[in-house]
Design a protein around this motif. Structure first.
Motif, PDB file in Angstrom:
ATOM      1  N   TRP A   1       0.829  -1.206   0.000  1.00 28.13           N
ATOM      2  CA  TRP A   1       0.000   0.000   0.000  1.00 28.13           C
ATOM      3  C   TRP A   1       0.862   1.253   0.000  1.00 28.13           C
ATOM      4  O   TRP A   1       1.987   1.257   0.481  1.00 28.13           O
ATOM      5  N   ASP A   2       0.316   2.313  -0.585  1.00 26.40           N
ATOM      6  CA  ASP A   2       0.874   3.666  -0.556  1.00 26.40           C
ATOM      7  C   ASP A   2      -0.244   4.591  -0.119  1.00 26.40           C
ATOM      8  O   ASP A   2      -1.314   4.609  -0.721  1.00 26.40           O
ATOM      9  N   LEU A   3       0.017   5.371   0.929  1.00 26.60           N
ATOM     10  CA  LEU A   3      -0.998   6.262   1.486  1.00 26.60           C
ATOM     11  C   LEU A   3      -0.505   7.693   1.395  1.00 26.60           C
ATOM     12  O   LEU A   3       0.581   8.014   1.875  1.00 26.60           O
ATOM     13  N   ASP A   4      -1.290   8.545   0.755  1.00 22.28           N
ATOM     14  CA  ASP A   4      -0.997   9.976   0.662  1.00 22.28           C
ATOM     15  C   ASP A   4      -2.148  10.732   1.307  1.00 22.28           C
ATOM     16  O   ASP A   4      -3.317  10.496   0.978  1.00 22.28           O
ATOM     17  N   ILE A   5      -1.802  11.642   2.203  1.00 16.84           N
ATOM     18  CA  ILE A   5      -2.819  12.483   2.846  1.00 16.84           C
ATOM     19  C   ILE A   5      -2.432  13.928   2.568  1.00 16.84           C
ATOM     20  O   ILE A   5      -1.293  14.327   2.803  1.00 16.84           O
ATOM     21  N   ARG A   6      -3.387  14.690   2.045  1.00 17.31           N
ATOM     22  CA  ARG A   6      -3.115  16.104   1.794  1.00 17.31           C
ATOM     23  C   ARG A   6      -4.331  16.926   2.191  1.00 17.31           C
ATOM     24  O   ARG A   6      -5.471  16.468   2.102  1.00 17.31           O
ATOM     25  N   LYS A   7      -4.036  18.143   2.658  1.00 20.34           N
ATOM     26  CA  LYS A   7      -5.102  19.045   3.087  1.00 20.34           C
ATOM     27  C   LYS A   7      -5.796  19.613   1.855  1.00 20.34           C
ATOM     28  O   LYS A   7      -5.164  19.928   0.853  1.00 20.34           O
ATOM     29  N   VAL A   8      -7.112  19.748   1.962  1.00 15.24           N
ATOM     30  CA  VAL A   8      -7.932  20.248   0.868  1.00 15.24           C
ATOM     31  C   VAL A   8      -8.623  21.516   1.333  1.00 15.24           C
ATOM     32  O   VAL A   8      -9.086  21.601   2.473  1.00 15.24           O
ATOM     33  N   ASP A   9      -8.694  22.507   0.462  1.00 14.01           N
ATOM     34  CA  ASP A   9      -9.408  23.741   0.768  1.00 14.01           C
ATOM     35  C   ASP A   9     -10.904  23.473   0.613  1.00 14.01           C
ATOM     36  O   ASP A   9     -11.390  23.212  -0.489  1.00 14.01           O
TER      37      ASP A   9
END
Length: 189
Positions: free
Chosen positions: A79-87
């Motif tokens: 698995w590869d997990l990317d978390i990014r903040k969204v406006d």
């Protein structure tokens, strides 16, 4: 001339054998395709179950923070997990589908324009709206990959979800979240 007695001629036997061989060949190819599709379905189902397991932990066992992490579920799945903040203000709701004639469609578009104008007016007056959202919104992208060993074709399944986090709770409302523990995202705290 001798009268024909019961039985089949050689040509009839060869023709019957050819029909039988062709039917068996077609049946075997159908069965092989069915087994391959069943195996592929099993692989995608397992990937979805692994993804559900990983995504269920985000926000509970894993804090929702921007970053990237990766790992393996077992010998076959990674698995590869990317978390990014969204406006949150940049997200537009999906358009509503209107069944019916063109007049109904035009009426729905006018209502949508009026609602958008009212929302813009409220935002300009500082009365609520998406920019005043009491939460931080994060997009969680999870890619599950498997296969590729022994000459097989590598496969991936991509899962995307959103997580809302109350900023006050993230900073001081969750006991034990900011203890001196290793970060699951691979960054020191």
């Amino acid at each position: 001339m001798r009268a024909r007695t019961g039985g089949f001629s050689l040509i009839e036997m060869v023709a019957a054998f050819l029909v039988f061989a062709i039917a068996i060949g077609v049946l075997m190819s159908v069965l092989t395709a069915s087994m391959r599709n069943t195996r592929l379905s099993l692989d995608y189902t397992m990937a979805a179950l692994w993804a559900q397991t990983k995504l269920d932990v985000v926000g509970i066992g894993i804090p929702v923070e921007e970053g990237h992490s990766s790992g393996r579920f077992d010998d076959a799945y990674a698995w590869d997990l990317d978390i990014r903040k969204v406006d949150a203000a940049a997200i537009e709701p999906p358009p509503q589908l209107v069944a019916g004639n063109a007049q109904q469609m035009a009426q729905a578009q006018n209502q949508a324009r009026n609602a958008q104008a009212q929302a813009m007016q409220a935002m300009q007056q500082g009365m609520g709206g998406p920019q005043d959202a009491p939460f931080d919104l994060y997009q969680v992208d999870l890619t599950v990959s498997w296969g590729g060993r022994f000459g097989g074709k590598p496969r991936t399944a991509h899962f995307i979800t959103l997580r809302a986090v109350n900023p006050e709770q993230a900073n001081n409302g969750m006991p034990g979240m900011h203890m001196n523990m290793p970060s699951p995202m691979g960054r020191p705290r």
